[in-house]
Design a protein around this motif. Sequence first.
Motif, mmCIF file in Angstrom:
data_model
loop_
_atom_site.group_PDB
_atom_site.id
_atom_site.type_symbol
_atom_site.label_atom_id
_atom_site.label_comp_id
_atom_site.label_asym_id
_atom_site.label_seq_id
_atom_site.Cartn_x
_atom_site.Cartn_y
_atom_site.Cartn_z
ATOM 1 N N HIS A 3 0.774 -1.243 0.059
ATOM 2 C CA HIS A 3 0.045 -0.005 0.032
ATOM 3 C C HIS A 3 0.884 1.217 0.084
ATOM 4 O O HIS A 3 1.757 1.528 0.859
ATOM 5 C CB HIS A 3 -1.026 -0.239 1.424
ATOM 6 C CG HIS A 3 -1.704 1.215 1.411
ATOM 7 N ND1 HIS A 3 -2.696 1.626 0.719
ATOM 8 C CD2 HIS A 3 -1.647 2.198 2.375
ATOM 9 C CE1 HIS A 3 -3.233 2.687 0.887
ATOM 10 N NE2 HIS A 3 -2.623 2.926 1.838
ATOM 11 N N ARG A 4 0.771 1.963 -0.863
ATOM 12 C CA ARG A 4 1.185 3.516 -1.065
ATOM 13 C C ARG A 4 0.217 4.517 -1.144
ATOM 14 O O ARG A 4 -0.632 4.273 -1.882
ATOM 15 C CB ARG A 4 2.330 3.396 -2.121
ATOM 16 C CG ARG A 4 3.541 2.579 -2.011
ATOM 17 C CD ARG A 4 4.481 2.649 -3.012
ATOM 18 N NE ARG A 4 3.821 2.786 -4.626
ATOM 19 C CZ ARG A 4 4.672 3.126 -5.627
ATOM 20 N NH1 ARG A 4 5.808 2.919 -5.477
ATOM 21 N NH2 ARG A 4 4.070 2.974 -6.644
ATOM 22 N N PRO A 6 -0.922 8.128 -2.765
ATOM 23 C CA PRO A 6 -0.742 8.656 -3.603
ATOM 24 C C PRO A 6 0.245 9.989 -3.541
ATOM 25 O O PRO A 6 0.254 10.857 -2.352
ATOM 26 C CB PRO A 6 -1.965 9.342 -4.484
ATOM 27 C CG PRO A 6 -2.976 8.591 -3.651
ATOM 28 C CD PRO A 6 -2.433 8.255 -2.340
ATOM 29 N N TYR A 19 -7.042 5.310 -7.721
ATOM 30 C CA TYR A 19 -5.476 5.355 -7.734
ATOM 31 C C TYR A 19 -4.880 3.858 -7.842
ATOM 32 O O TYR A 19 -4.011 3.615 -8.766
ATOM 33 C CB TYR A 19 -5.153 6.324 -6.674
ATOM 34 C CG TYR A 19 -3.725 6.203 -6.764
ATOM 35 C CD1 TYR A 19 -2.888 7.145 -7.328
ATOM 36 C CD2 TYR A 19 -2.763 5.364 -5.666
ATOM 37 C CE1 TYR A 19 -1.364 7.301 -7.218
ATOM 38 C CE2 TYR A 19 -1.372 5.332 -5.719
ATOM 39 C CZ TYR A 19 -0.794 6.286 -6.406
ATOM 40 O OH TYR A 19 0.526 6.293 -6.425
ATOM 41 N N ARG A 20 -5.398 3.192 -6.939
ATOM 42 C CA ARG A 20 -5.078 1.853 -7.002
ATOM 43 C C ARG A 20 -5.244 0.935 -8.230
ATOM 44 O O ARG A 20 -4.405 0.261 -8.696
ATOM 45 C CB ARG A 20 -5.754 1.094 -5.694
ATOM 46 C CG ARG A 20 -5.238 1.786 -4.491
ATOM 47 C CD ARG A 20 -5.520 0.880 -3.181
ATOM 48 N NE ARG A 20 -4.896 1.460 -1.965
ATOM 49 C CZ ARG A 20 -5.558 2.417 -1.440
ATOM 50 N NH1 ARG A 20 -6.591 2.465 -1.526
ATOM 51 N NH2 ARG A 20 -5.086 2.535 -0.247
ATOM 52 N N GLU A 23 -2.760 2.058 -10.757
ATOM 53 C CA GLU A 23 -1.247 1.721 -10.060
ATOM 54 C C GLU A 23 -1.346 0.153 -10.786
ATOM 55 O O GLU A 23 -0.170 -0.086 -11.173
ATOM 56 C CB GLU A 23 -1.256 1.934 -8.915
ATOM 57 C CG GLU A 23 0.339 1.641 -8.244
ATOM 58 C CD GLU A 23 0.210 1.908 -6.677
ATOM 59 O OE1 GLU A 23 1.214 2.412 -6.570
ATOM 60 O OE2 GLU A 23 -0.666 1.500 -5.898
ATOM 61 N N ALA A 24 -2.307 -0.313 -10.696
ATOM 62 C CA ALA A 24 -2.323 -1.702 -10.784
ATOM 63 C C ALA A 24 -2.285 -2.159 -12.383
ATOM 64 O O ALA A 24 -1.535 -2.979 -12.645
ATOM 65 C CB ALA A 24 -3.555 -2.693 -10.200
ATOM 66 N N GLY A 26 -1.406 0.183 -14.478
ATOM 67 C CA GLY A 26 -0.381 1.043 -15.348
ATOM 68 C C GLY A 26 -0.908 1.985 -16.164
ATOM 69 O O GLY A 26 -0.110 2.876 -16.765
ATOM 70 N N VAL A 29 -2.945 8.551 -14.290
ATOM 71 C CA VAL A 29 -4.103 9.009 -13.656
ATOM 72 C C VAL A 29 -3.942 10.616 -14.020
ATOM 73 O O VAL A 29 -3.149 11.233 -14.151
ATOM 74 C CB VAL A 29 -3.819 9.307 -11.902
ATOM 75 C CG1 VAL A 29 -4.742 9.817 -11.212
ATOM 76 C CG2 VAL A 29 -3.661 7.741 -11.592
#
Length: 104
Positions: A3-4, A6, A19-20, A23-24, A26, A29
Amino acid sequence: MDHRDPPGIIAPHIPADAYRRAEATGHPVVIVVHTTDPAGRPMRHYLVPLVIAGAAAMGCWGLVAALCALLDAAAHTFTVITQTAGPIGAGGITFKFARSGRKS
């Protein structure tokens, strides 16, 4: 999945699931920030020319005051010299700058 949060200052306004997911997968955003233009020109646009014009006007008045003081000093000097020296002559021509106290 680790977990990071933004990055950046706008990060809290991005929905976490969007966001996730980005991120997953690619995908980028895209952040749209709505701004409003100022209604008019800033005061700086009006103030700078007024300050320059005011400084120029004050400089001109200072120049006029200095010229008046110089002419006043020159007039007083001329008066003192003419009262002290009497008539001034050069080449047979005599100038009498001040009236004498006696009547002739």
